[in-house]
Motif scaffolding. Structure first.
Motif, PDB file in Angstrom:
ATOM      1  N   ASN A  29      45.557  33.890  38.071  1.00  0.00           N
ATOM      2  CA  ASN A  29      44.447  34.534  37.348  1.00  0.00           C
ATOM      3  C   ASN A  29      43.317  33.769  37.748  1.00  0.00           C
ATOM      4  O   ASN A  29      42.467  34.581  37.787  1.00  0.00           O
ATOM      5  CB  ASN A  29      44.689  34.209  35.767  1.00  0.00           C
ATOM      6  CG  ASN A  29      45.512  35.020  35.202  1.00  0.00           C
ATOM      7  OD1 ASN A  29      46.067  36.135  35.719  1.00  0.00           O
ATOM      8  ND2 ASN A  29      45.960  34.473  34.060  1.00  0.00           N
ATOM      9  N   LYS A  32      42.405  35.390  41.397  1.00  0.00           N
ATOM     10  CA  LYS A  32      41.913  36.737  41.336  1.00  0.00           C
ATOM     11  C   LYS A  32      40.512  36.623  40.861  1.00  0.00           C
ATOM     12  O   LYS A  32      39.732  37.441  41.159  1.00  0.00           O
ATOM     13  CB  LYS A  32      42.707  37.204  40.029  1.00  0.00           C
ATOM     14  CG  LYS A  32      44.149  37.741  40.067  1.00  0.00           C
ATOM     15  CD  LYS A  32      44.818  38.676  39.026  1.00  0.00           C
ATOM     16  CE  LYS A  32      46.335  38.884  39.380  1.00  0.00           C
ATOM     17  NZ  LYS A  32      46.707  39.566  38.185  1.00  0.00           N
ATOM     18  N   ILE A  33      40.267  35.792  40.183  1.00  0.00           N
ATOM     19  CA  ILE A  33      38.713  35.697  39.703  1.00  0.00           C
ATOM     20  C   ILE A  33      37.827  35.304  40.936  1.00  0.00           C
ATOM     21  O   ILE A  33      36.884  35.805  41.103  1.00  0.00           O
ATOM     22  CB  ILE A  33      38.353  34.803  38.590  1.00  0.00           C
ATOM     23  CG1 ILE A  33      39.004  35.280  37.084  1.00  0.00           C
ATOM     24  CG2 ILE A  33      37.042  34.209  38.395  1.00  0.00           C
ATOM     25  CD1 ILE A  33      38.933  34.262  36.126  1.00  0.00           C
ATOM     26  N   VAL A  35      38.837  35.988  44.043  1.00  0.00           N
ATOM     27  CA  VAL A  35      38.511  37.058  45.037  1.00  0.00           C
ATOM     28  C   VAL A  35      37.684  38.184  44.437  1.00  0.00           C
ATOM     29  O   VAL A  35      36.834  38.559  45.371  1.00  0.00           O
ATOM     30  CB  VAL A  35      40.173  37.382  45.121  1.00  0.00           C
ATOM     31  CG1 VAL A  35      40.051  38.876  45.840  1.00  0.00           C
ATOM     32  CG2 VAL A  35      41.039  36.576  45.773  1.00  0.00           C
ATOM     33  N   ASP A  36      37.512  38.202  43.206  1.00  0.00           N
ATOM     34  CA  ASP A  36      36.772  39.219  42.691  1.00  0.00           C
ATOM     35  C   ASP A  36      35.414  38.916  42.652  1.00  0.00           C
ATOM     36  O   ASP A  36      34.204  39.891  43.134  1.00  0.00           O
ATOM     37  CB  ASP A  36      36.878  39.792  41.166  1.00  0.00           C
ATOM     38  CG  ASP A  36      38.266  40.518  40.775  1.00  0.00           C
ATOM     39  OD1 ASP A  36      38.711  41.130  41.936  1.00  0.00           O
ATOM     40  OD2 ASP A  36      38.930  40.341  39.725  1.00  0.00           O
ATOM     41  N   GLU A  37      34.997  37.503  42.484  1.00  0.00           N
ATOM     42  CA  GLU A  37      33.531  37.098  42.832  1.00  0.00           C
ATOM     43  C   GLU A  37      33.366  37.360  44.132  1.00  0.00           C
ATOM     44  O   GLU A  37      32.043  37.630  44.543  1.00  0.00           O
ATOM     45  CB  GLU A  37      33.527  35.725  42.326  1.00  0.00           C
ATOM     46  CG  GLU A  37      33.645  35.209  40.617  1.00  0.00           C
ATOM     47  CD  GLU A  37      32.377  36.079  40.155  1.00  0.00           C
ATOM     48  OE1 GLU A  37      31.403  35.975  40.565  1.00  0.00           O
ATOM     49  OE2 GLU A  37      32.571  36.256  38.934  1.00  0.00           O
ATOM     50  N   TYR A  39      34.501  39.235  46.413  1.00  0.00           N
ATOM     51  CA  TYR A  39      34.218  40.641  46.854  1.00  0.00           C
ATOM     52  C   TYR A  39      33.188  41.413  46.456  1.00  0.00           C
ATOM     53  O   TYR A  39      32.292  42.094  47.040  1.00  0.00           O
ATOM     54  CB  TYR A  39      35.552  41.519  46.326  1.00  0.00           C
ATOM     55  CG  TYR A  39      35.585  43.002  46.623  1.00  0.00           C
ATOM     56  CD1 TYR A  39      35.898  43.354  47.953  1.00  0.00           C
ATOM     57  CD2 TYR A  39      35.119  44.001  45.729  1.00  0.00           C
ATOM     58  CE1 TYR A  39      36.046  44.537  48.232  1.00  0.00           C
ATOM     59  CE2 TYR A  39      35.215  45.228  45.987  1.00  0.00           C
ATOM     60  CZ  TYR A  39      35.607  45.574  47.389  1.00  0.00           C
ATOM     61  OH  TYR A  39      35.797  46.971  47.473  1.00  0.00           O
ATOM     62  N   ASN A  40      32.685  40.980  44.996  1.00  0.00           N
ATOM     63  CA  ASN A  40      31.034  41.542  44.561  1.00  0.00           C
ATOM     64  C   ASN A  40      30.014  40.815  44.772  1.00  0.00           C
ATOM     65  O   ASN A  40      28.960  41.358  44.628  1.00  0.00           O
ATOM     66  CB  ASN A  40      31.290  41.528  43.051  1.00  0.00           C
ATOM     67  CG  ASN A  40      32.425  42.489  42.473  1.00  0.00           C
ATOM     68  OD1 ASN A  40      32.528  43.568  43.081  1.00  0.00           O
ATOM     69  ND2 ASN A  40      33.349  42.061  41.567  1.00  0.00           N
ATOM     70  N   LEU A  66      37.119  35.368  51.792  1.00  0.00           N
ATOM     71  CA  LEU A  66      37.665  36.608  50.999  1.00  0.00           C
ATOM     72  C   LEU A  66      39.349  36.683  51.449  1.00  0.00           C
ATOM     73  O   LEU A  66      40.097  36.839  50.887  1.00  0.00           O
ATOM     74  CB  LEU A  66      37.020  37.728  50.968  1.00  0.00           C
ATOM     75  CG  LEU A  66      37.607  39.000  50.302  1.00  0.00           C
ATOM     76  CD1 LEU A  66      37.567  38.711  48.615  1.00  0.00           C
ATOM     77  CD2 LEU A  66      36.460  40.250  50.465  1.00  0.00           C
ATOM     78  N   LYS A  70      42.549  36.018  49.360  1.00  0.00           N
ATOM     79  CA  LYS A  70      43.630  37.166  49.090  1.00  0.00           C
ATOM     80  C   LYS A  70      45.089  36.668  49.588  1.00  0.00           C
ATOM     81  O   LYS A  70      46.009  37.050  49.011  1.00  0.00           O
ATOM     82  CB  LYS A  70      43.193  38.589  49.891  1.00  0.00           C
ATOM     83  CG  LYS A  70      42.038  39.091  49.113  1.00  0.00           C
ATOM     84  CD  LYS A  70      41.687  40.629  49.984  1.00  0.00           C
ATOM     85  CE  LYS A  70      40.584  41.307  49.304  1.00  0.00           C
ATOM     86  NZ  LYS A  70      40.497  42.427  49.977  1.00  0.00           N
TER      87      LYS A  70
END
Length: 83
Positions: A29, A32-33, A35-37, A39-40, A66, A70
């Motif tokens: 988890n 995942k955060i 990676v999302d950060e 990515y954005n 990134l 991943k």
């Protein structure tokens, strides 16, 4: 008496396995955060990566970070499935 010892060892093993799964799920988890950060983030934002076993951070390429995050996330998911 040997069946009692076997039953206890099975419970201990199952308990350890569930604790390992819990810890791994938490790490997944968190990853995942991350990676999302990444990515954005806007393209012009700076990203720093921490050196292993150190408190030193160096400027890094966002795309490389990134990609490596991943890859690490995928490895964690595979490890969870193997348990």
């Amino acid at each position: 008496m040997s069946s009692k010892c076997q039953f206890d060892s099975e419970n201990i093993f199952a308990g350890r396995e569930s604790m390992v799964k819990e810890v791994l799920n938490k790490k997944i988890n968190e990853q995942k955060i991350v990676v999302d950060e990444l990515y954005n983030l806007k393209k012009n934002r700076k990203v720093y990566s921490q050196q292993p076993n150190s408190n030193i951070f160096f400027l890094a390429d966002r795309r490389q970070c990134l990609c490596s995050c991943k890859h690490e996330l995928d490895n964690m998911k595979k490890e969870l499935l193997d348990i």
